[in-house]
Design a protein around this motif. Sequence first.
Motif: not given
Length: 250
Positions: A124-127, A219-222, A228-229
């Motif tokens: 989701h972030d290019g990593k 897990d990183a997305k979560k 963010e929340r």
Amino acid sequence: MFYWFLKFLALGPLLKLIFRPWAEGTENVPKEGAVILASNHLSYSDWLFMPLVIPRRVTFVAKAEYFETPGIKGWFQKKFFSGAGQVPIDRSSGSAAAGAIATQLRLLSEGEVCGIYPEGTRSHDGKLYRGRTGVARIALESGVPVIPLAVINTDVVAPPGKVFGRMARPGVRFGEPLDFSRYEGLEGDRFILRAVTDEIMYEIMRLSGQEYVDLYAQDAKKRDREAEREAARTAERAESDEVWDQIKPE
């Protein structure tokens, strides 16, 4: 395979003309025989651009539901995924992961080229994130070589959450085949599976130049969604405090 024919005789040349994808190391992909292509996963378009730069058909596994929708829509959907090199997961296995492995082992036994995304989901972030050990198990049980590869700029063409981003030249960089025959018979050893997976991911990192994170992508997305929340809640509290400071009685 009607759509496969359509894709490479119509859509394929069009994509090549528009995006001019480049490739390095294509000589590392054997002209025949079973092989695993282990790739990073930046975009939903990865499965499209990567097979365009080599002459062999690359097969990926997909959810069985894509092939079982009834009616005309289901027929076109089935033709689309079949022609695009997708095959349904074997649902006779105990889980989706086991079914995917069983399907890929069958395809490799038939001399096919199997495409695998060890991260399990798109970054989701290019990593580049930690690889799942399924790729190692498939490699050890099948005994076929693994070719690490890196797709480049596909996340620019089609970023996460968008159908299209901006024009860029996508590329594919193929590494040299990895031979894991030294671990024959050890596919049940979880430490060996992790070591093999990490070796594959290291080569993908080297080819892609991505920052590596020793964490599963899901897990990183979560983690990032929760961050963010929390940031949004903090901002709301700060805004409420600011409003109160302005209206509170002296």
